[in-house]
Design an enzyme around this catalytic site. Sequence first.
Site, PDB file in Angstrom:
ATOM      1  N   ASP A  69       0.807  -1.231   0.000  1.00 15.77           N
ATOM      2  CA  ASP A  69       0.000   0.000   0.000  1.00 15.77           C
ATOM      3  C   ASP A  69       0.836   1.277   0.000  1.00 15.77           C
ATOM      4  O   ASP A  69       0.298   2.363   0.251  1.00 15.77           O
ATOM      5  CB  ASP A  69      -0.904   0.012   1.241  1.00 15.77           C
ATOM      6  CG  ASP A  69      -2.081  -0.950   1.113  1.00 15.77           C
ATOM      7  OD1 ASP A  69      -2.956  -0.675   0.280  1.00 15.77           O
ATOM      8  OD2 ASP A  69      -2.101  -1.962   1.831  1.00 15.77           O
ATOM      9  N   GLU A  92      -0.541   9.562   1.668  1.00 12.26           N
ATOM     10  CA  GLU A  92      -1.274  10.477   2.565  1.00 12.26           C
ATOM     11  C   GLU A  92      -1.518   9.839   3.928  1.00 12.26           C
ATOM     12  O   GLU A  92      -1.565  10.532   4.951  1.00 12.26           O
ATOM     13  CB  GLU A  92      -2.631  10.842   1.949  1.00 12.26           C
ATOM     14  CG  GLU A  92      -3.481  11.729   2.852  1.00 12.26           C
ATOM     15  CD  GLU A  92      -4.920  11.862   2.381  1.00 12.26           C
ATOM     16  OE1 GLU A  92      -5.395  12.989   2.284  1.00 12.26           O
ATOM     17  OE2 GLU A  92      -5.568  10.830   2.095  1.00 12.26           O
ATOM     18  N   ASP A  93      -1.665   8.511   3.939  1.00  9.82           N
ATOM     19  CA  ASP A  93      -2.053   7.843   5.181  1.00  9.82           C
ATOM     20  C   ASP A  93      -0.957   7.866   6.240  1.00  9.82           C
ATOM     21  O   ASP A  93      -1.222   7.617   7.415  1.00  9.82           O
ATOM     22  CB  ASP A  93      -2.442   6.382   4.893  1.00  9.82           C
ATOM     23  CG  ASP A  93      -3.667   6.292   4.010  1.00  9.82           C
ATOM     24  OD1 ASP A  93      -4.476   7.238   4.034  1.00  9.82           O
ATOM     25  OD2 ASP A  93      -3.807   5.287   3.301  1.00  9.82           O
ATOM     26  N   ARG A 113       1.277  -2.089   6.874  1.00 12.38           N
ATOM     27  CA  ARG A 113       1.505  -0.696   6.506  1.00 12.38           C
ATOM     28  C   ARG A 113       2.451   0.021   7.465  1.00 12.38           C
ATOM     29  O   ARG A 113       2.911   1.124   7.170  1.00 12.38           O
ATOM     30  CB  ARG A 113       0.169   0.060   6.395  1.00 12.38           C
ATOM     31  CG  ARG A 113      -0.787  -0.544   5.348  1.00 12.38           C
ATOM     32  CD  ARG A 113      -1.759   0.460   4.797  1.00 12.38           C
ATOM     33  NE  ARG A 113      -1.071   1.579   4.166  1.00 12.38           N
ATOM     34  CZ  ARG A 113      -1.662   2.644   3.665  1.00 12.38           C
ATOM     35  NH1 ARG A 113      -2.975   2.720   3.707  1.00 12.38           N
ATOM     36  NH2 ARG A 113      -0.981   3.628   3.121  1.00 12.38           N
ATOM     37  N   ARG A 170      -9.340   2.682  11.312  1.00 16.66           N
ATOM     38  CA  ARG A 170      -7.895   2.906  11.277  1.00 16.66           C
ATOM     39  C   ARG A 170      -7.393   3.926  12.310  1.00 16.66           C
ATOM     40  O   ARG A 170      -6.216   3.926  12.646  1.00 16.66           O
ATOM     41  CB  ARG A 170      -7.489   3.383   9.873  1.00 16.66           C
ATOM     42  CG  ARG A 170      -7.793   2.387   8.770  1.00 16.66           C
ATOM     43  CD  ARG A 170      -6.966   1.121   8.898  1.00 16.66           C
ATOM     44  NE  ARG A 170      -7.259   0.166   7.850  1.00 16.66           N
ATOM     45  CZ  ARG A 170      -6.727   0.199   6.638  1.00 16.66           C
ATOM     46  NH1 ARG A 170      -5.874   1.141   6.320  1.00 16.66           N
ATOM     47  NH2 ARG A 170      -7.051  -0.712   5.751  1.00 16.66           N
ATOM     48  N   HIS A 205     -11.648   5.533   5.315  1.00 16.51           N
ATOM     49  CA  HIS A 205     -11.097   6.722   5.967  1.00 16.51           C
ATOM     50  C   HIS A 205     -12.107   7.866   5.881  1.00 16.51           C
ATOM     51  O   HIS A 205     -12.987   7.868   5.016  1.00 16.51           O
ATOM     52  CB  HIS A 205      -9.814   7.181   5.251  1.00 16.51           C
ATOM     53  CG  HIS A 205      -8.618   6.313   5.491  1.00 16.51           C
ATOM     54  ND1 HIS A 205      -7.877   5.767   4.466  1.00 16.51           N
ATOM     55  CD2 HIS A 205      -8.008   5.912   6.636  1.00 16.51           C
ATOM     56  CE1 HIS A 205      -6.869   5.070   4.970  1.00 16.51           C
ATOM     57  NE2 HIS A 205      -6.922   5.135   6.281  1.00 16.51           N
ATOM     58  N   CYS A 241      -5.396  10.248  -1.273  1.00 21.82           N
ATOM     59  CA  CYS A 241      -4.506   9.354  -0.521  1.00 21.82           C
ATOM     60  C   CYS A 241      -3.193   9.092  -1.253  1.00 21.82           C
ATOM     61  O   CYS A 241      -2.280   8.507  -0.673  1.00 21.82           O
ATOM     62  CB  CYS A 241      -5.211   8.071  -0.111  1.00 21.82           C
ATOM     63  SG  CYS A 241      -5.630   7.007  -1.440  1.00 21.82           S
TER      64      CYS A 241
HETATM   65  N1  GLY Z   1      -5.631  -0.172   0.482  1.00 23.92           N
HETATM   66  C1  GLY Z   1      -5.573   0.930   1.334  1.00 23.92           C
HETATM   67  C2  GLY Z   1      -5.678   0.529   2.757  1.00 23.92           C
HETATM   68  O1  GLY Z   1      -6.488  -0.316   3.027  1.00 23.92           O
HETATM   69  O2  GLY Z   1      -4.958   0.976   3.613  1.00 23.92           O
END
Ligand code: GLY
Length: 283
Positions: free
Chosen positions: A61, A66-67, A86, A131, A161, A248
């Site tokens: 990912d 951005e995440d 991640r 998240r 999100h 993102c």
């Molecule tokens: N595919 C983006 C996420 O689930 O973090």
Amino acid sequence: MATIALTRQISPALAECQLTYMDRDAIDVARAERQHAAYEDALRAMGAEVVTAPFDPTCPDCVFVEDTALVLDEIAVIGAMRRASRAPETKLLSHLLGTQRELASIQAPGTLEGGDVFLVGRTIFVGRSTRTNDHGIEQLRAIAEPHGYEVIAVDVPGCLHLTTGASRLTEEIVLLHPEWVDADAFIGVETLAIDPAEPWGANTLRLNDQTLMGDCFPRTRDIIESRGVTTRTVDISELMKAEAGLTCMSLLFDGDANALRQAIAGIQITADRTSHRRASASA
Ligand code: GLY
């Protein structure tokens, strides 16, 4: 100082990405790469200086940069990713954003992903989602409020999100899908609903008085343009199979593009030396 759009190349492992609210569909990575290049071109056309970090083959990912962080004018807040696959993504972004800002970071048990955050003026709306948890929100509040920001939590019951279901359309208007995010939480701004036939249409990217949106939301585009907002569209259909939105795939901030490029070049030299040493050792 330039308006930087910091992006990251697509991992060859993109097809193994995290999915929360979507079923898995085969992803054509080459097609996703072409769409990502067109996305970067659109950001350039809107006035951003695009700086692209290298992919990590172990992080499916990693393109969703951005995440990993929230970059304020005064400080960059490094997120804490909810999914283990991640978690390594934040290391590179800490290194790169450390060339641009003082850093703060969200600590366990807090989790916070940048995709759950957007600003309208000095108000930071942050999603309470699968998240981002209350510990993460409280830590963000403690970091941001001394800099003069107000932090408002928004429940996100229906999508990955906050930015999947809402985005800043202008300094006065938030575009949203009311079935996916709590519209009542947006205190002090006007809310505008997308066309219900286009539930993914609420994620738009605002830059220099233009709004970038996916090309598959014509009804929502009509709603937006009827409010006098200038739009530009791009096709990210292959990336959307990875539960992606437009926002993102970049971090937008005013900064020093040369310092970022130097930091990226340093990483690539180190990576090349490491792979050279591994190749020599196995010869
Ligand atoms: N595919 C983006 C996420 O689930 O973090």
